[in-house]
Scaffold this active site. Sequence first.
Site, PDB file in Angstrom:
ATOM      1  N   ILE A   7       0.852  -1.232   0.164  1.00 29.76           N
ATOM      2  CA  ILE A   7       0.001  -0.070   0.018  1.00 29.76           C
ATOM      3  C   ILE A   7       0.342   1.123   0.067  1.00 29.76           C
ATOM      4  CG2 ILE A   7      -1.366  -1.149   1.249  1.00 29.76           C
ATOM      5  CD1 ILE A   7      -1.096   0.353   3.262  1.00 29.76           C
ATOM      6  N   CYS A   8       0.428   2.181  -0.465  1.00 31.11           N
ATOM      7  CA  CYS A   8       1.139   3.520  -0.730  1.00 31.11           C
ATOM      8  C   CYS A   8      -0.336   4.552  -0.706  1.00 31.11           C
ATOM      9  CB  CYS A   8       2.382   3.584  -1.960  1.00 31.11           C
ATOM     10  SG  CYS A   8       1.515   3.327  -3.121  1.00 31.11           S
ATOM     11  N   ALA A   9       0.012   5.797  -0.525  1.00 29.99           N
ATOM     12  CA  ALA A   9      -0.452   7.060  -0.899  1.00 29.99           C
ATOM     13  C   ALA A   9      -1.368   6.883  -2.085  1.00 29.99           C
ATOM     14  CB  ALA A   9       0.077   8.258  -1.193  1.00 29.99           C
TER      15      ALA A   9
END
Length: 101
Positions: A7-9
């Site tokens: 997951i990231c922004a």
Amino acid sequence: MINIILICAAGMSTSMLMQKMKDSAEKRNLDISVLAMPEGKLDSYKENIDILLLGPQIMYLEDKIRGIYEEKGVKVAVIDMVDYGSMNGDKVLDDALLLLG
């Protein structure tokens, strides 16, 4: 099968890393699923997760995510910034597998 979620922004940069990790797993004949998504979509993901890796840009969420997911048996870690920046799928996959012992 081992299920790894990145997951990231926004989910964009982790998509590239996801593909490199998939390629690495395939070369090694490992039964691993890797999926990338923005942090905001994680709550609605209902499938099994073994390892949850956070992009360095959202490391500030680590404690919150650990609190939610580790009690469910999910291993949580932040991806090393250098490995993330260089899109080193082999190393990120190695680090993820180490989490499982």
